[in-house]
Design a protein around this motif. Structure first.
Motif, PDB file in Angstrom:
ATOM      1  N   SER A  40       0.777  -1.162  -0.027  1.00  0.00           N
ATOM      2  CA  SER A  40       0.204  -0.010   0.038  1.00  0.00           C
ATOM      3  C   SER A  40       0.925   1.260  -0.114  1.00  0.00           C
ATOM      4  O   SER A  40       2.152   1.377   0.314  1.00  0.00           O
ATOM      5  CB  SER A  40      -0.846  -0.007   1.174  1.00  0.00           C
ATOM      6  N   TRP A  42       2.134   4.810   1.050  1.00  0.00           N
ATOM      7  CA  TRP A  42       2.550   5.591   2.276  1.00  0.00           C
ATOM      8  C   TRP A  42       3.182   6.743   2.232  1.00  0.00           C
ATOM      9  O   TRP A  42       3.815   6.828   1.135  1.00  0.00           O
ATOM     10  CB  TRP A  42       2.957   4.792   3.339  1.00  0.00           C
ATOM     11  N   ALA A 142      -4.401   6.299   1.617  1.00  0.00           N
ATOM     12  CA  ALA A 142      -5.703   6.147   1.864  1.00  0.00           C
ATOM     13  C   ALA A 142      -6.365   6.763   2.778  1.00  0.00           C
ATOM     14  O   ALA A 142      -7.449   7.308   2.755  1.00  0.00           O
ATOM     15  CB  ALA A 142      -6.069   4.750   1.809  1.00  0.00           C
ATOM     16  N   GLU A 143      -5.936   6.922   3.911  1.00  0.00           N
ATOM     17  CA  GLU A 143      -6.530   7.576   5.187  1.00  0.00           C
ATOM     18  C   GLU A 143      -6.559   9.027   5.133  1.00  0.00           C
ATOM     19  O   GLU A 143      -7.336   9.710   5.293  1.00  0.00           O
ATOM     20  CB  GLU A 143      -5.318   7.291   6.434  1.00  0.00           C
ATOM     21  N   GLU A 145      -6.903  10.650   2.052  1.00  0.00           N
ATOM     22  CA  GLU A 145      -7.848  10.654   0.979  1.00  0.00           C
ATOM     23  C   GLU A 145      -9.124  10.430   1.581  1.00  0.00           C
ATOM     24  O   GLU A 145     -10.037  11.242   0.925  1.00  0.00           O
ATOM     25  CB  GLU A 145      -7.556  10.009  -0.332  1.00  0.00           C
ATOM     26  N   SER A 146      -9.293   9.433   2.467  1.00  0.00           N
ATOM     27  CA  SER A 146     -10.781   9.137   2.960  1.00  0.00           C
ATOM     28  C   SER A 146     -11.232  10.179   4.003  1.00  0.00           C
ATOM     29  O   SER A 146     -12.382  10.225   4.761  1.00  0.00           O
ATOM     30  CB  SER A 146     -10.881   7.518   3.436  1.00  0.00           C
ATOM     31  N   PRO A 235      -6.539   4.713  -6.677  1.00  0.00           N
ATOM     32  CA  PRO A 235      -7.326   4.725  -5.632  1.00  0.00           C
ATOM     33  C   PRO A 235      -8.294   3.471  -5.091  1.00  0.00           C
ATOM     34  O   PRO A 235      -8.380   2.757  -6.147  1.00  0.00           O
ATOM     35  CB  PRO A 235      -8.254   5.767  -6.015  1.00  0.00           C
ATOM     36  N   SER A 236      -8.630   3.264  -3.980  1.00  0.00           N
ATOM     37  CA  SER A 236      -9.215   2.059  -3.597  1.00  0.00           C
ATOM     38  C   SER A 236     -10.565   1.788  -4.453  1.00  0.00           C
ATOM     39  O   SER A 236     -11.026   0.573  -4.388  1.00  0.00           O
ATOM     40  CB  SER A 236      -9.437   1.930  -2.070  1.00  0.00           C
ATOM     41  N   ASP A 237     -11.189   2.795  -5.021  1.00  0.00           N
ATOM     42  CA  ASP A 237     -12.405   2.457  -5.537  1.00  0.00           C
ATOM     43  C   ASP A 237     -12.333   2.285  -7.030  1.00  0.00           C
ATOM     44  O   ASP A 237     -13.145   2.395  -7.697  1.00  0.00           O
ATOM     45  CB  ASP A 237     -13.378   3.530  -5.034  1.00  0.00           C
TER      46      ASP A 237
END
Length: 282
Positions: A40, A42, A142-143, A145-146, A235-237
């Motif tokens: 992932s 970081w 990801a943290e 961006e979310s 991006p995760s989505d």
């Protein structure tokens, strides 16, 4: 834009020469440093405000020199560590000079840097830096961006711009990921790393000159690893066409199949997690 405030009842003539002349602009160099941890993405951020690691640009050095000095303070081998360095542009932010009354707006040059593989070895104990403004820690992109992890709103656009620039470059040139994997010898599990760090938390930081450079890989990789690394940047989505991605990796003409299968690094604990191996020719 920025002036020094004389202390009460202090004659102006007794002030140092550097304080007698107002500084019109504070120039800083900020390095947005990325790494791959447990497949992932970081980012290395300062624990205090103002976001990424930052250094004031002195009158005797160039901006590029200031970026290198920031890396030297944070990483063990800055010259060998940067696999990719991209200039993401300028931004304006508020700066307070540590140990001084001087403050004001600054123009920062933002660089995004992807570390070479084996990034877990590429750091001293970052929480024990002697300069408070260089206390940093790794944060999952990801943290940010979310919205799970908030950072200074003046800095957020620059960090997100650096993420976008890095992603765009990786999407245009997937061969970069093959280079990264060929250089990587292992992929540590993040939980294992956290346990090791807990055991070492009471140990003093070793001098940088006694920390050995991590070993490089043998140039062998798998397409499963390449897909995992590619997924770390998107991006995760976002949906990924794995068949098309595989063809893009093979179309680089940087891979030569070898007659063996290898466990997928970082996934060795998963039963029968093996894949056909390729030799990187870059």
């Amino acid at each position: 834009m920025s002036t020094s405030v004389p202390r009460p009842n202090t004659p102006l003539s007794s002030q140092p020469a550097r304080d007698a002349v107002p500084r019109q602009l504070i120039v800083t160099a900020s390095a947005v440093i990325f790494a791959i941890r447990d497949w992932s993405l970081w980012v290395l951020l300062r624990n205090g405000p103002w976001g990424p690691p930052m250094r004031l640009v002195l009158g005797s050095e160039s901006v590029s020199d200031a970026v290198e000095r920031s890396l030297e303070a944070l990483l063990v081998w800055p010259a060998q560590a940067s696999l990719l360095q991209l200039k993401a542009g300028w931004q304006e932010q508020q700066v307070y000079v540590w140990g001084s009354t001087e403050q004001g707006a600054a123009v920062s040059l933002i660089h995004s840097i992807l570390l070479r593989a084996n990034r877990d070895e590429l750091r001293p104990n970052l929480h024990l830096q002697p300069v408070p403004s260089l206390h940093v820690s790794w944060v999952p992109v990801a943290e940010i961006e979310s919205g799970q992890r908030s950072i200074d709103p003046d800095v957020l656009p620059g960090v997100l711009n650096a993420v976008y620039t890095l992603r765009s470059h990786v999407q245009r040139d997937p061969g970069l990921l093959l280079h990264y994997l060929a250089d990587m010898s292992t992929m540590k599990n993040l939980l294992d790393e956290l346990e090791q760090r807990e055991q070492e938390i009471n140990k003093e930081t070793r001098p940088l000159n006694v920390v050995k450079e991590p070993p490089t890989g043998d140039g062998i990789l798998t397409l499963v690893e390449a897909a995992l690394l590619y997924r770390a940047f998107v991006p995760s989505d976002e949906q990924i066409d794995l068949a098309n991605l595989r063809q893009r990796f093979l179309a680089t003409n940087l891979l030569e199949p070898v007659n063996e299968e290898r466990p997928v690094r970082g996934r060795e604990r998963e039963w029968r997690r093996v894949s056909r191996a390729y030799r990187y020719l870059g």
